[in-house]
Every structure is written in structure tokens, then in C-alpha cells.
Design an enzyme around this catalytic site. Structure first.
Site: not given
Length: 367
Positions: A92, A55, A244, A255, A57
Site C-alpha cells: 500500500r 487498514r 495516511d 481518505k 496508517a
């Protein structure tokens, strides 16, 4: 970065045997267990991305690149590559690096003869990883300049608040938001990090605190709701987060909970404390095609179980999950939010530190 004084990356290929594969650090098992997972297929890589074994980016982008290489073990036609790419991009939706890496792989591979694609894919994926490390090192250098100037001015430890995990575990190595912290620590500057726990998955408490401890950086874990209070009290000198996706006008998607930290930092001036808010991102995280993060960025909605269940170590040493919600509770679980550019002091990139206004002017070159 270091794990028990040994250097690791978050992802690496193993091409020594007859059939190549990829190895990753399984982040879902941290901080209680350090485990390396063997990824042998496209399907397994997609699961690893969805389940957040990998996880962050930049790391998702690297993992997707290796996912394309793994797909070529199963089929090397244009059609199969296209289907595999679509599956990876859908795994994602919010982080722009994933799509960027997949499209880069396709652009490199599709013009090649079919028999040359497999080897070329492994080489290109490795190149993406090497570039990520160089970008993050450069981010660390530019962020170090900010921290160093503040350290010279204040002549005391610099307190930095971060949210989620944007350290080396979110990249191939070095990190984004934590790259300046590691650079400052390595340069002998006294830094202390306030680590948001970052519910519901607790990437701050589980990952950021773990990697800071491995590297010997002073830190304190706080509840997600404590940051505003600390800013009012003058105990936060700056906020540095990752992202991200950053839009061309400087909106920062990160987040969930980041927006609230930016609001608190902006409002801290009312109490006599200037708290600049920075996002540290490599250039592939900037989506030059988007001009409004709130209306244009797709926000991933994750499973209710992430809110309902908390995993930790019992007094017996056993790892267990417990449900904390009433039976039948309705859950909403957006994974990200968008911080408007007006709340952002600067974007730290491998090319320098830019205000949202400067980024907007730069975006004209990408249109």
C-alpha cells in the site's frame, strides 16, 4: 477498546507455540461479523494489508512490522529481508507509516547476528505496537483539551464530524481522530459524532459506527454528501479526521472525500458558523521529507470492483454483494485526496496541537 464489553486490540502476536504467528481482527467482515484471522506468513500478511483486512496508517505500520517478523520464519539473510521489505512497502503506497515501520525493523535487525534476528523482530514489532498505543492516548489527551474548551464555551453537546475510520480499528488501540472523542466521552462530556459513510468501502458506516456503538458514544451515520449541508445549518462544531500522510508544510492526505469536507468547513464561515478542521496523527505519520502533498504524495488507485460492488446483509440475514453499475462502465477509484494546509486549523499529535505554520517551522529540525 471494547467489543461486547471485552477489551481487544486490532493486532497481537501469539508466541506460545512452537511457531509464532499473528492474529488480527478481520475488518472486511465488520460490522456483520466479528472474526479473528490467524496470519502465519509474510505472504498472508501482505494479502491482509492489500485486501484491507487491516487498514489505517498506524495499524498498517504495525502489521508490516509483524510481517517482517513472519518473513524471518522463512529466511533470515540480508537479501531475504531486503526482498521481504520491498514487498511489504509496495503493498500500500500512500500511508507513510508502512515504510517507516519496515525501515525501522531493518535498521534494528540487519546489524544483528543472523541467529538473533527472529526473536529481536518479535520484540521490536511488539514495541512498535506499544508505542502506537501511547501516542494515541496522548493524541486523545490533547484533543480532549480542544473539545473540553468548546464544551465549556457552548454549554451543550459538541457535534463532531469525521470521515472514514480513524478510531481504534485504524490503530493498535484508542485511535487517532476518535481518540479525543473517546477521551471526551469517558470524561463525561456530551459529544455526538456525525459519521460519514465514506464510500466506496464504507469504512465510516461499517467500522466507525460499529466501534462508536460498542463504546456507547452517540453518533449518526450520514451520506458522504450531507456534511456541507450540516455545516451550513450550524450542526457541526468541528471536523476531526485521521491521515495516511501529513507533509512538513501541513498538507493532509486522507481518505478520498476529506478535501471536500475541509472546503465545506472553511466556507461555513460565510454562513456565520466557524467549523475548525483538525487532523489527528501520531508523529510517524508526518513525512518531514515532503513539502507539497498534491504533487509529491502517490495516490493509490484501487480496483474498480470497490465501486461496482456493495456488500451488505439481506432481509434474510444472508451477507451478499450486489453490482450497482451498468455493464461496461468505466471506473476511476482513487483511494485518497490531499487537503491543502491552508484549510487545516491544526494537527493534533502526541506532542501537542500545531498549526500548519508551526509544523513547517518544526520541519527544519528534521532536514
Amino acid at each position: 477498546m471494547l467489543v461486547n464489553h471485552q477489551h481487544y486490540r486490532t493486532i497481537w502476536p501469539n508466541t506460545n507455540g512452537a511457531v509464532p504467528f499473528v492474529e488480527i481482527i478481520d475488518q472486511t467482515r465488520l460490522p456483520h461479523e466479528f472474526a479473528v484471522e490467524k496470519i502465519v506468513s509474510l505472504g498472508q500478511m501482505i494479502v491482509a494489508i492489500k485486501a484491507m483486512q487491516v487498514r489505517g496508517a498506524p495499524l498498517i505500520g504495525a502489521a508490516a512490522a509483524y510481517g517482517v517478523a513472519l518473513a524471518l520464519l522463512e529466511g533470515n539473510s540480508d537479501e531475504y529481508l531486503s526482498v521481504s521489505a520491498t514487498q511489504l512497502v509496495a503493498s500500500r503506497p500512500t500511508a507513510v507509516n508502512l515504510n517507516w515501520a519496515v525501515q525501522r525493523m531493518l535498521s534494528h535487525l540487519l546489524p544483528l547476528p543472523i541467529k538473533e534476528r527472529l526473536q529481536a523482530a518479535w520484540v521490536e514489532a511488539a514495541l512498535i505496537c506499544e508505542e502506537d498505543i501511547l501516542l494515541n492516548q496522548a493524541i486523545g489527551g490533547y484533543g480532549l483539551q480542544i473539545i473540553s474548551q468548546m464544551y465549556d464555551d457552548k454549554k451543550r453537546a459538541i457535534n463532531i464530524l469525521t470521515h472514514c475510520n480513524a478510531g481504534w480499528l485504524a490503530t493498535v488501540d484508542f485511535g487517532t481522530a476518535l481518540a479525543p472523542v473517546y477521551a471526551a466521552h469517558n470524561a463525561g462530556i456530551n459529544v455526538h459524532v456525525w459519521v460519514d459513510e465514506t464510500r466506496p468501502r464504507n469504512q465510516g458506516a461499517s467500522l466507525t459506527a460499529w466501534e462508536l456503538a460498542q463504546h456507547g458514544v452517540s453518533h449518526t451515520v450520514i451520506s458522504d454528501n450531507a456534511g456541507g449541508h450540516l455545516m451550513q445549518q450550524g450542526q457541526v462544531d468541528m471536523v476531526i479526521v485521521g491521515a495516511d500522510r501529513v507533509t512538513s508544510n501541513g498538507d493532509v492526505c486522507n481518505k478520498i472525500g476529506t478535501y471536500l469536507k475541509a472546503l465545506a468547513a472553511f466556507d461555513s464561515a460565510m454562513f456565520g458558523h466557524i467549523v475548525p478542521f483538525y487532523a489527528a496523527v501520531p508523529s510517524p505519520t508526518i513525512d518531514w521529507a515532503l513539502t507539497d502533498g498534491v504533487s509529491q504524495i502517490e495516490i493509490e488507485e484501487r480496483h474498480a470492483d470497490e465501486l461496482a460492488w456493495i456488500t451488505g446483509r439481506l432481509a434474510s440475514g444472508e451477507i451478499a454483494s450486489v453490482n450497482v453499475l451498468p455493464a461496461g462502465a468505466v471506473v476511476a477509484n482513487p483511494a485518497f485526496d490531499v487537503t491543502p494546509a491552508r484549510l487545516v486549523t491544526g494537527i493534533i499529535t502526541e506532542q501537542g496541537v500545531f498549526s500548519p505554520q508551526q509544523l513547517h517551522l518544526m520541519s527544519r529540525a528534521h532536514r
